[in-house]
Write an enzyme that holds these catalytic residues in place. Structure first.
Site, PDB file in Angstrom:
ATOM      1  N   CYS A  20      -2.522  10.003  -6.712  1.00 36.18           N
ATOM      2  CA  CYS A  20      -3.679   9.730  -5.836  1.00 36.18           C
ATOM      3  C   CYS A  20      -4.698  10.870  -5.945  1.00 36.18           C
ATOM      4  CB  CYS A  20      -3.241   9.561  -4.386  1.00 36.18           C
ATOM      5  SG  CYS A  20      -4.671   9.326  -3.315  1.00 36.18           S
TER       6      CYS A  20
ATOM      7  N   LYS B 285       0.862  -1.192   0.000  1.00 39.46           N
ATOM      8  CA  LYS B 285       0.000   0.000   0.000  1.00 39.46           C
ATOM      9  C   LYS B 285       0.898   1.241   0.000  1.00 39.46           C
ATOM     10  CE  LYS B 285      -3.481   2.841   0.565  1.00 39.46           C
ATOM     11  NZ  LYS B 285      -4.247   3.223  -0.631  1.00 39.46           N
TER      12      LYS B 285
HETATM   13  C1  SIN Z   1      -6.308   6.030  -1.907  1.00 36.24           C
HETATM   14  O1  SIN Z   1      -5.761   5.570  -0.898  1.00 36.24           O
HETATM   15  O2  SIN Z   1      -7.068   7.012  -1.846  1.00 36.24           O
HETATM   16  C2  SIN Z   1      -6.068   5.396  -3.242  1.00 36.24           C
HETATM   17  C3  SIN Z   1      -4.670   5.602  -3.652  1.00 36.24           C
HETATM   18  C4  SIN Z   1      -4.515   6.017  -5.063  1.00 36.24           C
HETATM   19  O3  SIN Z   1      -5.481   6.037  -5.837  1.00 36.24           O
HETATM   20  O4  SIN Z   1      -3.405   6.373  -5.416  1.00 36.24           O
END
Ligand code: SIN
Length: 311
Positions: free
Chosen positions: A128, A43
């Site tokens: 993001c 993540k």
């Molecule tokens: C998120 O955690 O909002 C998604 C991450 C991303 O789309 O880069």
């Protein structure tokens, strides 16, 4: 049959997760390592642990998903500790995703990664769409160039960028010109299509809470956009910059199409969320049927060989 050559490595399969899906906790990462995926990505980390946005923040539909997670993660140290140990027991390099709240934080995080014993690939997430008040970095061409200039002044490990979708030929050209100036290992196209809206017509209401319901769209909705971005970067970037294709991979045929456009690795997000890690074996089985029917015995025989219509 599914061997993929990525930089100096051979992966047994081109499939992996997209960062954000099935990679938050040690348990999920272990399941990824034990699946039929060729490797996996963590993540996206920020310096400190983050709760992310309020729930509901993910919603699935028959054609895909909307999310506004807001970069929930367990913090840099949690994932570095995991990959430092895990890289000793897996045969393929792991990907480590970094998405910080500011340029300074990005630099600080990457310096720590540079000084660490991490030996895999770093994926710098410049795309993001879900942190309120923080625009997607890679839609700002000057900022992207500045960040990459700073990063490559000290970072010597293999690093790639995760990009948002672009929609205009001028933007494709501009971004490719910027990316070609740097010793990138790869470009990952695409992140979700940012700031879409999915509505529940019964309730006459949005389906996720953050940002008044606006969020990143994934799944089947976005495959044509993803294929175009993969094709554009495959045909415009220096051949040393390999492409990871992400967006709308639900079936073996979707995987085949991304490979045909030139992707070397393929990331799966929404469908992994829906189906769990068994998705990798299913998609490989479907890809095998397609390859056998066409007489292909390996991916390199068709990767990047998309034809256009002449005359
Ligand atoms: C998120 O955690 O909002 C998604 C991450 C991303 O789309 O880069």
């Amino acid at each position: 049959m599914f061997e993929t050559f990525f930089k100096n490595y051979t992966f047994q399969s081109p499939l992996m997760n997209a960062s954000g899906v099935h990679c938050m906790t040690i348990e999920e990462l272990d399941e990824m390592a034990d699946s039929k995926a060729g490797t996996f990505v963590t993540k996206s980390v920020t310096r400190q642990k983050r709760q992310g946005n309020p729930e509901p923040r993910y919603y699935g539909t028959p054609l895909g998903s909307i999310n506004s997670m807001g970069l929930p993660n367990l913090g840099f140290d949690y994932y570095l500790d995991y990959v430092s140990k895990r890289q000793k027991t897996v045969s393929q390099p792991i990907f480590f995703s970094v998405a910080s709240m500011s340029m300074e934080e990005n630099i600080e995080t990457l310096k720590k990664l540079e000084d660490s014993d991490f030996q895999g690939f770093t994926e710098l997430n410049l795309s993001c769409p879900n942190v309120a008040g923080k625009p997607q970095v890679a839609y700002d061409f000057d900022l992207t160039e500045n960040i990459l200039t700073e990063v490559f002044s000290f970072f010597t490990k293999p690093l790639g960028v995760k990009l948002p979708p672009y929609f205009d030929i001028a933007h494709f050209d501009q971004m490719a010109t910027i990316l070609n100036q740097f010793p990138l290992a790869f470009v990952n196209s695409i992140n979700s299509v940012g700031n879409g809206l999915i509505i529940d017509p019964e309730k006459e209401q949005v389906v996720i809470k953050p940002k008044e319901g606006f969020g990143g769209i994934g799944g089947q909705y976005i495959k044509p956009v993803a294929l175009a971005n993969v094709r554009v970067f495959y045909t415009r970037l220096n051949p040393s910059i390999q492409i990871i294709g992400t967006g709308g991979i639900v079936s073996g045929q979707d995987a085949f199409e991304h490979l045909l456009c030139g992707a070397s690795m393929l990331q799966i997000g929404t469908q992994l969320y829906k189906e769990g890690t068994s998705v990798f074996a299913r998609i490989l089985a479907e890809l095998e049927v397609i390859m056998k029917a066409k007489g292909y015995t390996n991916i390199e025989q068709f990767r990047g060989k998309l034809k256009t219509i002449e005359e």
